[in-house]
Design a protein around this motif. Sequence first.
Motif, PDB file in Angstrom:
ATOM      1  N   LYS A 142      74.446  71.773  66.183  1.00 35.53           N
ATOM      2  CA  LYS A 142      75.286  70.647  65.748  1.00 35.53           C
ATOM      3  C   LYS A 142      76.492  70.480  66.669  1.00 35.53           C
ATOM      4  CE  LYS A 142      73.961  70.826  60.890  1.00 35.53           C
ATOM      5  NZ  LYS A 142      74.390  71.139  59.533  1.00 35.53           N
TER       6      LYS A 142
ATOM      7  N   GLN B 252      75.308  68.955  69.911  1.00 32.51           N
ATOM      8  CA  GLN B 252      75.027  67.530  69.757  1.00 32.51           C
ATOM      9  C   GLN B 252      76.320  66.714  69.719  1.00 32.51           C
ATOM     10  OE1 GLN B 252      72.658  67.775  66.201  1.00 32.51           O
ATOM     11  NE2 GLN B 252      70.710  67.876  67.332  1.00 32.51           N
ATOM     12  N   GLU B 253      77.334  67.198  69.012  1.00 36.76           N
ATOM     13  CA  GLU B 253      78.619  66.489  68.946  1.00 36.76           C
ATOM     14  C   GLU B 253      79.299  66.472  70.313  1.00 36.76           C
ATOM     15  OE1 GLU B 253      81.965  64.404  67.485  1.00 36.76           O
ATOM     16  OE2 GLU B 253      79.858  64.505  66.903  1.00 36.76           O
ATOM     17  N   ASN B 254      79.258  67.593  71.015  1.00 36.51           N
ATOM     18  CA  ASN B 254      79.844  67.634  72.355  1.00 36.51           C
ATOM     19  C   ASN B 254      79.105  66.707  73.318  1.00 36.51           C
ATOM     20  OD1 ASN B 254      81.870  69.395  71.615  1.00 36.51           O
ATOM     21  ND2 ASN B 254      80.804  71.223  72.352  1.00 36.51           N
TER      22      ASN B 254
ATOM     23  N   ARG C 139      77.598  63.913  72.434  1.00 36.47           N
ATOM     24  CA  ARG C 139      78.016  62.554  72.059  1.00 36.47           C
ATOM     25  C   ARG C 139      79.382  62.241  72.670  1.00 36.47           C
ATOM     26  NH1 ARG C 139      81.223  59.903  68.907  1.00 36.47           N
ATOM     27  NH2 ARG C 139      82.169  61.711  67.918  1.00 36.47           N
TER      28      ARG C 139
END
Length: 134
Positions: free
Chosen positions: A97, A100-102, A104
Motif C-alpha cells: 500500500k 502504491q501511494e508513493n 501515485r
Amino acid sequence: MKTAHLLLLSGLLLACSAQAQVYRWVDAAGRVVYSDQPPASGKADKLNLQGVRQPAPAAPAPAAGVAAASAPAAARVKKLSDEVDAMNARVNEHNLKVRQENCRLAKVQLGNAGKATAAALQAAKDNVRNWCLE
C-alpha cells in the motif's frame, strides 16, 4: 645469591597458593550460590576442593525421551512460526500500500515537473522508476 633464593622461594609459595578457591553462600532469594569470588557481605563458606575430581559427563537421554520431551516445544515453535508468518503477511500488505501511494505521488510530481529544471524532472522520473513496478 640470597635474593635469588628468596625470589625462587616466593615463586614456589605463590604456585602452591594459586589453587582456585570456591565459596558457597545462600543469596537473598534463598538460592545456593557457588563462586570463585566471595559475596559482598563476606559471609560465605570456603569449600576445600583439594583432591576432588570432576564428575564424568552425564549420559545422553534416550531418543524416545527426547522426542516426547520436545513435542510440546515443537508445537510452540510451530505456533510462533505461524504467528511470524501472519505478521510478515500484514507487513508485506502494508508495504505494498505504501509503495502504491508513493507511486501515485511520484506520478503527480512528474506531471507537475513540466516546467521544472532538468534536475527536478530527472528526480521525478527517478521517483516513478523507483516506486512504480510497472
